[in-house]
Design an enzyme around this catalytic site. Sequence first.
Site, PDB file in Angstrom:
ATOM      1  N   CYS A   1      -4.869 -26.526   8.297  1.00  0.00           N
ATOM      2  CA  CYS A   1      -3.755 -25.781   8.898  1.00  0.00           C
ATOM      3  C   CYS A   1      -2.953 -26.708   9.810  1.00  0.00           C
ATOM      4  CB  CYS A   1      -4.267 -24.548   9.648  1.00  0.00           C
ATOM      5  SG  CYS A   1      -4.722 -24.841  11.362  1.00  0.00           S
TER       6      CYS A   1
ATOM      7  N   CYS B   1      -9.965 -28.797   8.891  1.00  0.00           N
ATOM      8  CA  CYS B   1      -9.093 -27.685   8.481  1.00  0.00           C
ATOM      9  C   CYS B   1      -7.695 -28.233   8.182  1.00  0.00           C
ATOM     10  CB  CYS B   1      -9.033 -26.632   9.590  1.00  0.00           C
ATOM     11  SG  CYS B   1      -7.774 -25.361   9.310  1.00  0.00           S
TER      12      CYS B   1
ATOM     13  N   CYS C   1      -4.703 -27.652  13.255  1.00  0.00           N
ATOM     14  CA  CYS C   1      -5.871 -28.556  13.260  1.00  0.00           C
ATOM     15  C   CYS C   1      -5.584 -29.920  12.632  1.00  0.00           C
ATOM     16  CB  CYS C   1      -7.024 -27.942  12.467  1.00  0.00           C
ATOM     17  SG  CYS C   1      -7.619 -26.374  13.125  1.00  0.00           S
TER      18      CYS C   1
ATOM     19  N   HIS D   1      -4.102 -20.729  11.677  1.00  0.00           N
ATOM     20  CA  HIS D   1      -5.446 -21.236  11.400  1.00  0.00           C
ATOM     21  C   HIS D   1      -6.282 -20.189  10.665  1.00  0.00           C
ATOM     22  CE1 HIS D   1      -9.348 -23.077  11.748  1.00  0.00           C
ATOM     23  NE2 HIS D   1      -9.772 -21.874  12.126  1.00  0.00           N
TER      24      HIS D   1
ATOM     25  N   ASP E   1      -7.763  -7.275   1.445  1.00  0.00           N
ATOM     26  CA  ASP E   1      -6.726  -7.379   2.482  1.00  0.00           C
ATOM     27  C   ASP E   1      -7.355  -6.942   3.786  1.00  0.00           C
ATOM     28  OD1 ASP E   1      -6.585  -4.359   1.697  1.00  0.00           O
ATOM     29  OD2 ASP E   1      -5.531  -4.514   3.602  1.00  0.00           O
TER      30      ASP E   1
ATOM     31  N   ASP F   1       0.872  -1.172   0.000  1.00  0.00           N
ATOM     32  CA  ASP F   1       0.000   0.000   0.000  1.00  0.00           C
ATOM     33  C   ASP F   1       0.911   1.224   0.000  1.00  0.00           C
ATOM     34  OD1 ASP F   1      -2.193   1.591  -0.091  1.00  0.00           O
ATOM     35  OD2 ASP F   1      -3.023   1.016   1.849  1.00  0.00           O
TER      36      ASP F   1
HETATM   37  N1  GUN Z   1      -6.639   0.717   2.897  1.00  0.00           N
HETATM   38  C1  GUN Z   1      -7.971   0.691   3.172  1.00  0.00           C
HETATM   39  N2  GUN Z   1      -8.613   1.664   2.494  1.00  0.00           N
HETATM   40  C2  GUN Z   1      -7.682   2.319   1.764  1.00  0.00           C
HETATM   41  C3  GUN Z   1      -7.740   3.427   0.848  1.00  0.00           C
HETATM   42  O1  GUN Z   1      -8.787   4.009   0.565  1.00  0.00           O
HETATM   43  N3  GUN Z   1      -6.550   3.813   0.285  1.00  0.00           N
HETATM   44  C4  GUN Z   1      -5.357   3.194   0.582  1.00  0.00           C
HETATM   45  N4  GUN Z   1      -4.249   3.633  -0.013  1.00  0.00           N
HETATM   46  N5  GUN Z   1      -5.288   2.158   1.430  1.00  0.00           N
HETATM   47  C5  GUN Z   1      -6.435   1.734   2.013  1.00  0.00           C
HETATM   48 ZN    ZN Z   2      -7.030 -24.841  11.458  1.00  0.00          ZN
END
Ligand code: GUN
Ligand code: ZN
Length: 347
Positions: A275, A273, A278, A310, A235, A60
Amino acid sequence: MPVATQASLKGLTYDQLKETGCMLCLNNTYHLGLKPGQEVLDLVGGAHKLQGWDRNILTDSGGFQMVSLLKLAKITEEGVRFLSPHDGTPMLLTPEHSISLQNSIGSDIIMQLDDVIVTTSPDHQRMEEAMERSVRWLDRCIEAHKYPERQNLFCIIQGGLDLELRRKCCKEMVARDTPGIAIGGLSGGEAKAEYCKVVNTCTGLLPDGKPRYVMGVGYPEDLVVSVALGADMFDCVWPTRTARFGNAITPFGVLNLRHGSFARDYAPVQEGCKCPCCRPKSEGGLGLTRAYIHHVTCKETVGAHLLTMHNVQYQLSLMNSIREAVLEDRFPAFIVNFFENYYGSLS
Ligand code: GUN
Ligand code: ZN
């Protein structure tokens, strides 16, 4: 993507992360730019080498982290001004600097610097400015990017909860033809209905053949709904963070293993699972029980490590099952089954 902010997924070695099947994890430009810093990243040869990870990394861009972490961050057309959390010196993160850092990090997917404000902000004018500025900053990022052939730059659609602003932003961003497209400015406490309208409006305007990444999303129910609305990538720190509080994500909801009711529960955290925690010993796993995790989770860090594995495994296998269901044309039935299980225990 599991989130390894500081080039480390808290509690896991990279071998353990690999064992969950993870192919792509997230690092933050802001954190790596401060420490170890660009000079060290250049000397080491980037973040893959630094952390011994030979699979993919997405970074990011840094602006969002600053705005969410530092009260003193100030945004101007030039970039984001902030005081270094280490020594308080004034610093400026521009689109060019963010890209230069991400070039040094060498991540496989890099994100544009964007102007992010909380979705629930009532200031429409500021929201419009942030959206338009994010488009201008994308142009500066494209211009500054040294390695477009080996690092994929994604744009980030902004515009808050205003569907007209989102539509305008999609049009501008799509015209720049980046290899992937993110939808930002969500997961900030907005109502689910608003969230869904924004994702649905954006995905309806995006090209079919490019990955669509909704940033900051990670509750299992949100992943399922967002894929139904046309998104592909996500994410979130939640699965790994909540593991450190003793929470295990399962198809039947989240279990807090610190609860006394698990003290004599000799079942695995999740039956079936894969992992290491488990998986039975006969299949090469550790074959641990809920009772064991309950026993260690308050006192020993190993409880957090096991639950981190997990939870990452759970999230990745959820996404795998979703992908299979989509490819085999049975996603509607998958959704019904998922929600029956996930909320079934509540009814
Ligand atoms: N992570 C969660 N939302 C955002 C977003 O709007 N911009 C950026 N750069 N990272 C994020
Ligand atoms: Zn597990």
